[in-house]
Every structure is written in C-alpha cells, then in structure tokens.
Write an enzyme that holds these catalytic residues in place. Structure first.
Site, PDB file in Angstrom:
ATOM      1  N   LYS A 131      84.622  71.877  39.131  1.00 19.91           N
ATOM      2  CA  LYS A 131      84.191  71.117  37.964  1.00 19.91           C
ATOM      3  C   LYS A 131      84.149  72.038  36.743  1.00 19.91           C
ATOM      4  O   LYS A 131      83.429  73.025  36.724  1.00 19.91           O
ATOM      5  CB  LYS A 131      82.804  70.502  38.213  1.00 19.91           C
ATOM      6  CG  LYS A 131      82.189  69.834  36.971  1.00 19.91           C
ATOM      7  CD  LYS A 131      80.839  69.174  37.285  1.00 19.91           C
ATOM      8  CE  LYS A 131      80.146  68.675  36.008  1.00 19.91           C
ATOM      9  NZ  LYS A 131      78.826  68.061  36.262  1.00 19.91           N
ATOM     10  N   ASP A 170      77.952  70.113  28.846  1.00 14.42           N
ATOM     11  CA  ASP A 170      77.584  68.751  29.212  1.00 14.42           C
ATOM     12  C   ASP A 170      76.394  68.292  28.377  1.00 14.42           C
ATOM     13  O   ASP A 170      75.248  68.575  28.705  1.00 14.42           O
ATOM     14  CB  ASP A 170      77.258  68.674  30.710  1.00 14.42           C
ATOM     15  CG  ASP A 170      76.906  67.259  31.142  1.00 14.42           C
ATOM     16  OD1 ASP A 170      77.113  66.316  30.343  1.00 14.42           O
ATOM     17  OD2 ASP A 170      76.429  67.098  32.285  1.00 14.42           O
ATOM     18  N   LYS A 182      71.597  63.762  26.906  1.00 19.89           N
ATOM     19  CA  LYS A 182      70.517  64.427  27.633  1.00 19.89           C
ATOM     20  C   LYS A 182      69.351  64.721  26.691  1.00 19.89           C
ATOM     21  O   LYS A 182      69.556  64.866  25.489  1.00 19.89           O
ATOM     22  CB  LYS A 182      71.028  65.764  28.184  1.00 19.89           C
ATOM     23  CG  LYS A 182      71.951  65.646  29.380  1.00 19.89           C
ATOM     24  CD  LYS A 182      72.311  67.017  29.922  1.00 19.89           C
ATOM     25  CE  LYS A 182      73.248  66.918  31.108  1.00 19.89           C
ATOM     26  NZ  LYS A 182      72.628  66.307  32.300  1.00 19.89           N
ATOM     27  N   ASP A 205      77.880  74.222  33.117  1.00 18.14           N
ATOM     28  CA  ASP A 205      78.418  73.088  33.873  1.00 18.14           C
ATOM     29  C   ASP A 205      79.890  73.295  34.257  1.00 18.14           C
ATOM     30  O   ASP A 205      80.517  72.408  34.825  1.00 18.14           O
ATOM     31  CB  ASP A 205      78.234  71.791  33.072  1.00 18.14           C
ATOM     32  CG  ASP A 205      78.011  70.576  33.957  1.00 18.14           C
ATOM     33  OD1 ASP A 205      77.669  70.755  35.139  1.00 18.14           O
ATOM     34  OD2 ASP A 205      78.193  69.448  33.462  1.00 18.14           O
ATOM     35  N   ASP A 230      76.571  60.402  31.480  1.00 15.51           N
ATOM     36  CA  ASP A 230      76.133  61.725  31.935  1.00 15.51           C
ATOM     37  C   ASP A 230      76.550  61.997  33.388  1.00 15.51           C
ATOM     38  O   ASP A 230      76.461  63.121  33.856  1.00 15.51           O
ATOM     39  CB  ASP A 230      74.610  61.843  31.780  1.00 15.51           C
ATOM     40  CG  ASP A 230      74.142  63.289  31.798  1.00 15.51           C
ATOM     41  OD1 ASP A 230      74.999  64.195  31.728  1.00 15.51           O
ATOM     42  OD2 ASP A 230      72.913  63.502  31.871  1.00 15.51           O
ATOM     43  N   GLU A 237      79.394  62.484  34.540  1.00 14.46           N
ATOM     44  CA  GLU A 237      80.785  62.728  34.155  1.00 14.46           C
ATOM     45  C   GLU A 237      81.535  63.606  35.150  1.00 14.46           C
ATOM     46  O   GLU A 237      82.751  63.545  35.227  1.00 14.46           O
ATOM     47  CB  GLU A 237      80.829  63.361  32.762  1.00 14.46           C
ATOM     48  CG  GLU A 237      80.662  64.885  32.707  1.00 14.46           C
ATOM     49  CD  GLU A 237      79.313  65.381  33.211  1.00 14.46           C
ATOM     50  OE1 GLU A 237      78.360  64.585  33.250  1.00 14.46           O
ATOM     51  OE2 GLU A 237      79.218  66.556  33.595  1.00 14.46           O
ATOM     52  N   ARG A 243      81.788  63.607  38.390  1.00 16.60           N
ATOM     53  CA  ARG A 243      82.548  62.863  39.404  1.00 16.60           C
ATOM     54  C   ARG A 243      83.770  62.197  38.792  1.00 16.60           C
ATOM     55  O   ARG A 243      84.767  61.974  39.480  1.00 16.60           O
ATOM     56  CB  ARG A 243      81.633  61.846  40.093  1.00 16.60           C
ATOM     57  CG  ARG A 243      81.038  60.838  39.142  1.00 16.60           C
ATOM     58  CD  ARG A 243      79.809  60.164  39.709  1.00 16.60           C
ATOM     59  NE  ARG A 243      78.610  61.002  39.593  1.00 16.60           N
ATOM     60  CZ  ARG A 243      77.405  60.640  40.018  1.00 16.60           C
ATOM     61  NH1 ARG A 243      77.229  59.470  40.608  1.00 16.60           N
ATOM     62  NH2 ARG A 243      76.371  61.451  39.887  1.00 16.60           N
TER      63      ARG A 243
HETATM   64  N1  BES Z   1      75.770  68.600  35.046  1.00 18.27           N
HETATM   65  C1  BES Z   1      74.844  67.603  35.400  1.00 18.27           C
HETATM   66  C2  BES Z   1      74.032  67.977  36.634  1.00 18.27           C
HETATM   67  C3  BES Z   1      72.972  69.006  36.435  1.00 18.27           C
HETATM   68  C4  BES Z   1      71.795  68.687  35.779  1.00 18.27           C
HETATM   69  C5  BES Z   1      73.109  70.252  36.976  1.00 18.27           C
HETATM   70  C6  BES Z   1      70.815  69.627  35.639  1.00 18.27           C
HETATM   71  C7  BES Z   1      72.100  71.187  36.862  1.00 18.27           C
HETATM   72  C8  BES Z   1      70.949  70.876  36.188  1.00 18.27           C
HETATM   73  C9  BES Z   1      75.563  66.298  35.705  1.00 18.27           C
HETATM   74  O1  BES Z   1      76.697  66.037  34.956  1.00 18.27           O
HETATM   75  C10 BES Z   1      74.588  65.209  35.414  1.00 18.27           C
HETATM   76  O2  BES Z   1      74.240  65.053  34.286  1.00 18.27           O
HETATM   77  N2  BES Z   1      74.185  64.470  36.443  1.00 18.27           N
HETATM   78  C11 BES Z   1      73.244  63.434  36.283  1.00 18.27           C
HETATM   79  C12 BES Z   1      73.695  62.282  37.114  1.00 18.27           C
HETATM   80  C13 BES Z   1      72.934  61.001  36.845  1.00 18.27           C
HETATM   81  C14 BES Z   1      73.240  60.495  35.446  1.00 18.27           C
HETATM   82  C15 BES Z   1      73.327  59.992  37.869  1.00 18.27           C
HETATM   83  C16 BES Z   1      71.889  63.960  36.748  1.00 18.27           C
HETATM   84  O3  BES Z   1      71.849  64.732  37.702  1.00 18.27           O
HETATM   85  O4  BES Z   1      70.895  63.635  36.128  1.00 18.27           O
HETATM   86 ZN    ZN Z   2      77.669  67.671  34.260  1.00 20.11          ZN
HETATM   87 MN    MN Z   3      76.223  65.128  33.112  1.00 20.49          MN
END
Ligand code: BES
Ligand code: ZN
Ligand code: MN
Length: 508
Positions: free
Chosen positions: A277, A282, A289, A300, A359, A361, A363
């Site tokens: 990834k 992000d 966020k 990220d 968010d 993104e 996947r």
């Molecule tokens: N890059 C983030 C995941 C992440 C968040 C990694 C905090 C490390 C610390 C990912 O893209 C994300 O934002 N995931 C969301 C998914 C949700 C919207 C279903 C998450 O984990 O909140």
């Molecule tokens: Zn992310």
């Molecule tokens: Mn994200």
C-alpha cells in the site's frame, strides 16, 4: 557500517570497544574467559560484584582494563543461563547494537560464542547482523551533520570456532535485511511533500538501475487504460499524480511470464508477488480524518516501502528467486474532483464498489493491484498495508495482523515472524464476514460497519485475490513508533527477509 570476521584472541585485539556477552550466573563463555585471564580475573570479579544486572540486555562499560588491548569492554548480560532463549539473545543484541551506535569508538568487536547461542549459528548470526546494523540507523535528512558524530563504523565479529561460509553468509544476509529496513525507514520518515508517488517510483527505478532489474512505472493514462477504476478513484482528489510501480526482480533468471512465452514456469519457480500500500499521505479524503496525529498518515506508504526494501534486501543477498513488487502509489486528499461517499466505481476485476467512506482507501488501491498480480502467475501473493486503525485496537503495537486464505502460507509467515522477532498474529477470515460488505448499489461496499474492521478490510481484499495463494499483513500498529520515539520501524522487513531466504533455500 562495515562487518568483518576476525580470528579469535579477543584479549589481543586492538579495538575501541570489545563487546562480551556473558551469562548472569554461569561460567564465562570461552572468548570472554580468555579476556578474563588476560586481566587477571577482573571480569569475573565485576560480575560477581553484581554491578552487571542479571536481566538479559543489561550492560556495563569498563574502561582501560589492564592486560587487554581493547580500550573499552562492554559486558552485556545474556540473562541467567537456565532461562536462556531467543528472546534473551534478541535483547542482548539490541543492547549491544545500541551501545555500538552510541560509542565514540570508531571500530569495535563482538564475541560470538558458539556455546552461548540459543539456536544454530546461521540463525544467530543473521539476527545479529540485522539487529546490529539496524540499531545504527539514523534518519539523516534534516540533521545529517550532528547525527554522524558517534557510532562504530567498523565492527568485527570474533568467533569461538572457525566460521564456515554459511555463517559468513548469514551475517551478510542480516546486514542486507537491515539495509532494506534503512531504505524503508527513510521513505516512511520523509514527509508527504517529498515522498510523493513519483518519489517512490524514482526510488524503485534507481534500485532497478543499481541492481539490474526491470522497473515499470505506469502513469495515469496507463492506469486508466488498464481499467483500474478503484485505484484511480482514490487518486482523483490529489494534485499529485498516482503511479503504479512494478518491480521485476528475477533472481531465478526466469523470463517474464506476463509476456507470452511458451516456456512453462513450474510452480516451484513461480514468482513471489509482494503488493504494498503506497498512500503517501492519507488525509481521509472527503471523509476527512480528525486533526490529532494526522501527521502520522505520512506513514501510510509503509507497505510500499517494505516492498521496495524487501526487494533491495533480496538483490543484495542475490537470492535466486523471482520477486515481483507491485505498488499502487497515490495520495488520499479532499479535492474538488475527489470521490464522494456514495460514488460507485468499477475495479479492474470488473466488480463494482460503493464508496461509503473515502477514508477506507487502502483497499481500493490494493484491490486493483491484487487483480493485476494475477498476470504473473504467482506462487503466492503477500500484500502489506497500514490498512486499519482497528488492527491497532485489536492487537496493539506488538504483532502485525495476518489474514490469509491459505493455512500453509499463514503458518510459514508466522514462523518467519517468530524467527526474526517480527511477529504476526492471525485473525480469522470466515465467510460470515463477507455479509458485512453488502451494498444496495454495487457488488460490495468499501466498509463493513463498526466491528471487526481489520477482518472486513481483509474480507474485501479476498474478493480480488483470485486464484493464487494469498496472505495479507496489516502493519498499521507496527510500521512506525508514535510519541517520543516517533519514526518508522522497518517492520515487517525482518519477517519478509526470513521468508524470502527460506523460499530461496527451498527452491535450490
Ligand atoms: N491508513 C488508515 C489506517 C490507519 C489508521 C493506520 C490509523 C494506522 C493508524 C486507513 O486508510 C484508514 O483510514 N482506515 C479506516 C477504515 C475505516 C474508514 C473503515 C480506519 O481504520 O479508521
Ligand atoms: Zn490509509
Ligand atoms: Mn484512510
């Protein structure tokens, strides 16, 4: 940093710092006992005095010991001999590595006693090479000068027995993995304004040039033509152009299987595909966020960085296997052209996706890369991603999350993680979770609701991991440290290094 292997006689070695691992309550290992004799029992007296704490990883620095040629001696505890295990060895190496990284001595030596290792010497030396080289890592960009003042540059390993070729090789392997980690950490630590998708592509290209393997870099037009609608939907909000980076490390010398060739690749030689990834920042996109710690979303792209680092390590080790690295790289930003919640996009596989949260993104870019992986007829595909905050909630920052549709591959990765102190913990990927991804407007939604976020993310990916053996590593909790020690960790490179070495050994 340079590693050399020297013949024994630690007491006579002129060096700035001589590191001697010793047990808390057992006779000195042979190399340390030679030094002890040369200084008339000073070492045993110091240990008996209790000044060196028992716990594995404790250290004590002695200066100007008479009868010994070294300027300084670092006693480092292996812990009590009865409790000696891999963990104690890792703790000892970390402590020695830290001391070496901070010493004013320019060159140093470490005693490696065959009888004081928790496992075979090849394993122990690979771990030693990696941990000691990794401890010397400093992020150099902003404060290069002041960071360079301390730390041993030349390190010799003193063996209690004559080292054979495989042991020397193991040390070099450890060093190669650390070099891959250093590159991955540098990429992670750079801000998103510098480490852009184009920067990742240039880094991959430069590696290809250095080691003589092919790197393809696809630009937006190419990605559009391929039909990667999910990947592109993430890129649309950003002023930075996306890149699809494809690295072809062909250590086994197999011709490119994506080109029409009559020669059948045996499953034995099928390439290992690593997918990383590469979100260079992000922000969350339109599903923005919150502000706190948003800077950490520069990390990220750590999945991408670990793919680049793993291929660098493999190239340095000259592993005789084929590895394809696939990196979808883009920012996730809220722009006028960004995806909206409610948008439906079409993936490269043809499956449609309703974006309910911009968010989620990772996947969306990985699913197209997983479909793309198919053309290489992979032996296995491992994707590596800072995918879900839920993984940090579930497992903390100790193991990475592992999800897989293949038990043998999952077991292999778990073992490699244990062997390199870069552990993973497997989570289930049962069919029941697929129901959570239902959408009224597309084949699936890109989020699965509040619960089991790490699993529903992997369940989503599994729909694109077509006909090959597949595993997913969620490194959201392990790719970087937060707080005072903020910085990339280089994980899961120790695991991946171990895995690739194992695969290379299996093939030949
Ligand atoms: N890059 C983030 C995941 C992440 C968040 C990694 C905090 C490390 C610390 C990912 O893209 C994300 O934002 N995931 C969301 C998914 C949700 C919207 C279903 C998450 O984990 O909140
Ligand atoms: Zn992310
Ligand atoms: Mn994200």
């Amino acid at each position: 940093m340079e590693f050399t292997i020297k013949p024994r006689s630690p007491e006579k070695l002129k060096t700035g710092l001589l590191c001697l691992p010793v047990f808390a309550n057992a006779p000195l290992p042979s190399l340390a006992s030679k030094v002890d004799e040369a200084c008339q029992g000073l070492l045993s007296a110091v240990i008996a005095s209790g000044d060196l704490e028992e716990k594995a990883g404790s250290t004590l620095l002695l200066h100007g010991v008479t009868g010994v040629a070294a300027e300084r001696i670092l006693l480092s505890s292996l812990g009590p001999s009865a409790a000696f295990n891999e963990k104690a060895w890792f703790d000892t190496l970390s402590a020695i590595g830290t001391a070496l990284a901070e010493t004013p001595a320019k060159e140093a030596a470490i005693a490696i006693d065959g009888a004081a290792l928790p496992r075979n010497p090849v394993w122990a030396l690979r771990q030693a090479g990696r941990i000691i080289a990794d401890r010397a890592y400093r992020f150099n960009a902003p404060r290069a000068q002041e960071n360079k003042k301390r730390g041993a540059q030349e390190i010799s390993f003193l063996f209690s027995a004559t080292p054979d070729e495989s042991q020397k090789e193991a040390l070099r392997q450890g060093q190669s993995i650390a070099a891959g980690m250093a590159l991955a950490k540098d990429l992670g630590n750079l801000g998103g304004n510098v480490c852009t998708p184009a920067y990742l592509a240039e880094t991959a290209r430069a590696l290809g040039k250095q080691f003589g393997f092919k790197v393809d870099v696809l630009v937006p037009d190419d990605i559009e033509k391929l039909g990667m609608g999910a990947f592109l939907s993430v890129a649309r909000g950003s002023r930075q152009e996306p890149r699809l980076i494809v690295m072809h490390y062909r250590g086994a010398g197999t011709p490119d299987s994506s080109k029409k060739s009559k020669k059948k690749t045996s499953p034995q030689n099928a390439p290992i595909v690593l997918v990383g990834k590469g979100i260079t920042f992000d922000s969350g996109g339109i599903s923005l966020k919150p502000g706190a710690e948003m800077d950490e979303m520069k990390y990220d792209m750590c999945g991408a960085a670990s793919v680049i680092g793993a291929i660098k390590a493999a190239a340095l080790m000259e592993l005789p296997i084929d590895i394809i690295g696939i990196i979808p790289a883009t920012e996730n930003m809220p722009g006028g052209n960004a995806s909206r919640p409610g948008d439906v996009v079409r993936s490269l596989s043809g499956q449609t996706i309703e974006i309910l949260n911009t968010d989620a993104e990772g996947r969306l870019i990985l699913c197209d890369a997983l479909t793309y992986a198919e053309r290489f007829k992979p032996g296995c595909v491992i994707d590596i991603a800072t995918l879900t905050g839920a993984c940090v909630v579930a497992l903390g920052r100790i193991p990475s999350g592992l999800l897989s549709t293949d038990d043998a591959l999952a077991d292999e990765l778990t073992r490699c993680g244990n062997d390199s102190a870069d552990r993973v913990w497997r989570l289930p990927l049962w069919d029941e979770y697929q129901d959570l991804l239902k959408s009224n407007f597309a084949d699936m939604a890109n989020i699965g609701g509040r619960w089991g976020g790490t699993i529903t993310a992997a369940a989503f990916l599994s729909r694109f991991a077509g006909s090959y053996k597949w595993a997913h590593l969620d490194i959201a909790g392990t790719a970087w440290n937060t707080g005072e020690n903020k910085g990339a960790t280089g994980r899961p490179l120790p695991l991946l290094g171990e895995f690739l070495i194992g695969r290379a050994a299996r093939q030949h």
